[in-house]
Design a protein around this motif. Structure first.
Motif, short mmCIF file in Angstrom:
data_model
loop_
_atom_site.label_atom_id
_atom_site.label_comp_id
_atom_site.label_asym_id
_atom_site.label_seq_id
_atom_site.Cartn_x
_atom_site.Cartn_y
_atom_site.Cartn_z
N ARG A 26 56.87 -8.19 -39.86
CA ARG A 26 57.51 -8.28 -38.53
C ARG A 26 59.02 -8.45 -38.65
N THR A 27 59.47 -9.18 -39.67
CA THR A 27 60.91 -9.44 -39.83
C THR A 27 61.69 -8.18 -40.18
N ASP A 28 61.00 -7.14 -40.69
CA ASP A 28 61.70 -5.90 -41.07
C ASP A 28 61.68 -4.84 -39.98
N TRP A 78 58.39 -2.95 -29.81
CA TRP A 78 57.64 -1.72 -29.58
C TRP A 78 57.40 -0.96 -30.87
N ARG A 79 58.39 -0.98 -31.77
CA ARG A 79 58.19 -0.32 -33.05
C ARG A 79 57.12 -1.04 -33.86
N TRP A 80 57.12 -2.37 -33.79
CA TRP A 80 56.10 -3.14 -34.50
C TRP A 80 54.71 -2.81 -33.95
N VAL A 81 54.59 -2.74 -32.62
CA VAL A 81 53.31 -2.39 -32.01
C VAL A 81 52.90 -0.98 -32.42
N SER A 82 53.88 -0.06 -32.44
CA SER A 82 53.58 1.31 -32.84
C SER A 82 53.08 1.38 -34.28
N GLU A 83 53.68 0.58 -35.17
CA GLU A 83 53.23 0.56 -36.56
C GLU A 83 51.78 0.12 -36.65
#
Length: 710
Positions: free
Chosen positions: A397-399, A404-409
């Motif tokens: 998460r820190t990177d 939204w990008r984290w959810v997309s990943e």
């Protein structure tokens, strides 16, 4: 004589029609103090051998080896390492490209870096290229993006970093120059099936998985003629380059990420880009032969992966048959358990490994298969457990810059841990029981349903009864519905205490819930003498529900001799309050961030008590059991399983949550030597009852029982 003075550096060079580079390089190495220079000639050419023999004449430290065929880069260096078998493990071997020039003092700087970081490390210099007078960076660290299947060099084409900088870690090391102890080379050598290219990326991934540090030494400089060891040179790479670049990329990514990554998402885009790279290099004017070589390399890589997979499955089937025939106890068959625990670092994989070891120590006929991520910390890799790399790594998460990008990943099925685990189960016919040590709460019904295919039994370990971070919200209602559905689909649910069982049954409507206590491994130096003033210790990640503000308020009312040590990474929502409290009360000290394992012993040795003033908690605490491991009494609030466990074991004090006055009184009480001593004696009894070897048969019985009930 010190280790640094006695540590010799030996140099290995593989020659393939590059003898014209070596005359200058070898003399530089001899002048720089190389203990030996070993050159393996892969050229199979009399002219090259004659040139090498001429330059080695009169140089006692230079030794030539002649290969009867071109065995490739990695295999050549492995052959040199085997040839140096008489040397001690602590001697340094530096792998070096022939098309390089080494500055004076480089070998010593590389050796110094290993002395500074430790023997279990690999070091590279800063590698420059271009004009020797005003060079630019070719390599100063790099990263391997497994998702895209690409390796990048940091700072490529830019000014080199300052020479006076400190060594720094990196995710990738170029095979152009690498230095490590012979022990590291002998433990994890090059993969000889990778004839050319990507062998350094594969090696870096395997080193990282073993916990070997990858570092760059800015004080060491090497100039590299980019492409000088390739016969075609320049930016228009030849057919050999494109063939082996595509072949070995396929083989390496299939081993570390799964074959699907080559043909889905960003990996597919890169795969296509690699195939048309010859056309782009030639600005779409020619390059057909090179494109054909690139495609042939991809096909050859796929063929190699298929052959390797078939061979591995054949060996696996034969081993399983032998295992089931030979390892029977009391007439029963061996039970094979697949474990889902994808977290690669921290306390959770440590807990899982200890729990599984406890079962294995019980001598029951159970074996474990634990599919893991490629970046699982080396200390959690066990030779007692089958741990195939089958779970993709994810960006932490820190990177990730946006939510939204984290959810997309996480939303992409081919990147999800739980979907990769289900895909793994699809191809395994030997699994009897699935143990979900971690749950992805919103997809739990799907995961349990897929895991039950082929008649498998499914057990879910419910560490946290409910999530505390969105309690009472719409998300909580959805979570409760989906998680409850998944838990009811499972054959059994495991919790840590009887209180957890009552809450889980009432909250999710469960009927089959078993209690398997949280075990411990007594710390080797538990009870050791402290070297600093006594403290009250708060340890672990700091979140809203951990009650740090209550602890600070209670400590302000305490007037004894102990200080307060807060050790752990904090959420942004609590950070300001901790900083403000430490500024107002000089008795409070805060270690902000991850605490290295070596420093944990000192923290617990100084602790008069560990304080867990949690405000909202429906789970068991790993920190509570760390306190038991280190023999330290505790003060806990009466939430979750904390109060229940402490009362049952008699190892500390229980206070009402959100009550700073009661907490201050408890701090004063537990500081008393007599009271503290009684709690420490009770902890000795608790350590015996909670030892993993004692808990192991309980978990083993749960695993066996779910099979018998089916």
């Amino acid at each position: 004589m010190s280790d640094r003075e006695s540590r010799d550096v030996h140099v290995a060079i593989v020659n393939y029609f590059t003898a014209h580079y070596l005359d200058v390089l070898v003399r530089q190495l001899v002048a720089d103090g190389a203990a030996s220079v070993t050159i393996l000639d892969n050229s199979v050419d009399d002219g090259q051998w004659a040139g090498l023999s001429e330059l080695a004449a009169g140089l006692d430290t230079v030794e030539l080896l002649r290969s009867p065929r071109n065995v490739g880069f990695g295999a050549g260096h492995n052959a040199i390492a085997r040839h140096l078998g008489a040397l001690a493990d602590d001697q340094v071997l530096c792998v070096l490209n022939p098309d390089t020039r080494m500055e004076p003092g480089c070998l010593r700087a590389l050796s110094d870096a290993l002395d500074e970081i430790g023997a279990d490390a690999v070091v590279s210099p800063v590698i420059v290229t271009g004009d020797p007078v005003r060079p630019v960076t070719w390599f100063a660290g790099g990263e391997i993006d497994l998702r895209r299947g690409v390796v990048t060099h940091s700072g490529y084409g830019q000014q080199p970093p300052p020479r006076d900088g400190s060594v720094f870690s990196t995710g990738f090391l170029s095979g152009a120059v690498l230095a490590a102890t012979l022990k590291v080379w002998r433990t994890e050598p090059f993969d000889e099936t990778l004839f050319l290219y990507w062998e350094d990326a594969d090696l870096a991934l395997r080193w990282a998985a073993r916990g070997v540090a990858l570092i760059v030494q800015p004080r060491a400089r090497v100039w590299h003629a980019e492409g000088g060891s390739q016969t075609d040179g320049g930016r228009q790479h030849g057919a050999v380059y494109h063939r082996y670049m595509n072949r070995n990329r396929t083989v390496v990514l299939a081993a570390h990420m799964g074959l699907l990554s080559l043909f889905v998402g960003a990996g597919a885009k890169r795969t296509v880009g690699q195939l048309v790279a010859p056309l782009r290099e030639r600005r779409w004017r020619g390059g057909a032969a090179e494109c054909h070589a690139a495609l042939a390399g991809l096909i050859d890589g796929l063929r190699a992966v298929a052959v390797h997979t078939a061979a591995r499955r054949a060996v696996g089937r034969s081993r399983r048959r032998a295992h089931r025939c030979s390892e029977r106890g009391d007439g029963g068959e061996v039970t094979t358990v697949a474990v889902f625990a994808p977290t690669p670092s921290g306390g959770h994989p440590e807990y899982v490994l200890k729990a599984l070891d406890g079962v294995l120590d019980s001598d029951d006929d159970i074996r474990f298969v634990w599919p893991r991520r490629p970046d699982l910390e080396r200390r959690f890799v066990s030779d007692r457990i089958n741990q195939p790399v089958a779970i993709p790594a994810q960006l932490p998460r820190t990177d990730v810059d946006t939510t939204w990008r984290w959810v997309s990943e996480r939303a992409r099925p081919w990147r999800r841990h739980d979907m990769a685990f289900c895909w793994f189960l699809l191809w395994r016919r030997d699994i009897d029981v699935v143990l979900l040590e971690e749950i992805q709460r919103f997809t739990l019904p799907l995961v349990v349903g897929l895991s039950r295919m082929r008649g498998r039994r499914v057990i879910v370990r419910l560490h946290n009864i409910r999530r505390h971070d969105y309690a009472g919200s719409l998300v909580d209602a959805v979570d409760e519905r989906l998680t409850g559905r998944g838990l009811r689909m499972a054959d059994s649910v495991l919790v840590h205490t009887a209180g957890n069982r009552r809450v889980a049954c009432a909250h999710y409507g469960l009927r089959c819930v078993d209690v398997v206590p949280h075990g411990i491994s007594v710390a080797p130096a538990a009870g050791s003498a402290a070297t600093g003033p006594p403290t009250f210790l708060f340890f672990g990640e700091i979140r809203q529900n951990k009650g740090v503000d209550i602890l600070v308020q209670g400590f302000a009312k305490y007037s004894g001799e102990c200080t307060l040590m807060i050790a752990g990474r904090s959420e942004d929502s609590t950070r300001a309050r901790i900083v403000d409290a430490a500024d107002r009360d000089r008795r409070i000290e805060w270690i902000d961030g991850f605490v290295a394992p070596a420093a944990v012993l000192e923290l617990f040795a100084r602790a008069r008590a560990v304080v867990l003033p949690y405000t909202d908690f429906e789970a068991q605490s790993g920190v509570l059991h760390m306190a038991i491991e280190y023999g330290v009494p505790v003060i806990v609030s009466d939430v979750g399983a904390l109060g229940e466990t402490v009362r049952a074991l008699g190892i500390g004090l229980v206070v009402a949550p959100r009550d700073p006055v009661a907490l201050a009184d408890a701090l004063t009480t537990i500081e008393d030597s007599r009271v503290n001593g009684e709690f420490r004696r009770a902890i000795g009894d608790a350590q015996n009852s909670l030892d993993w070897r004692t808990i192991g048969p309980t978990l083993s019985s749960a695993l066996r029982g779910v099979c018998a009930s089916g």
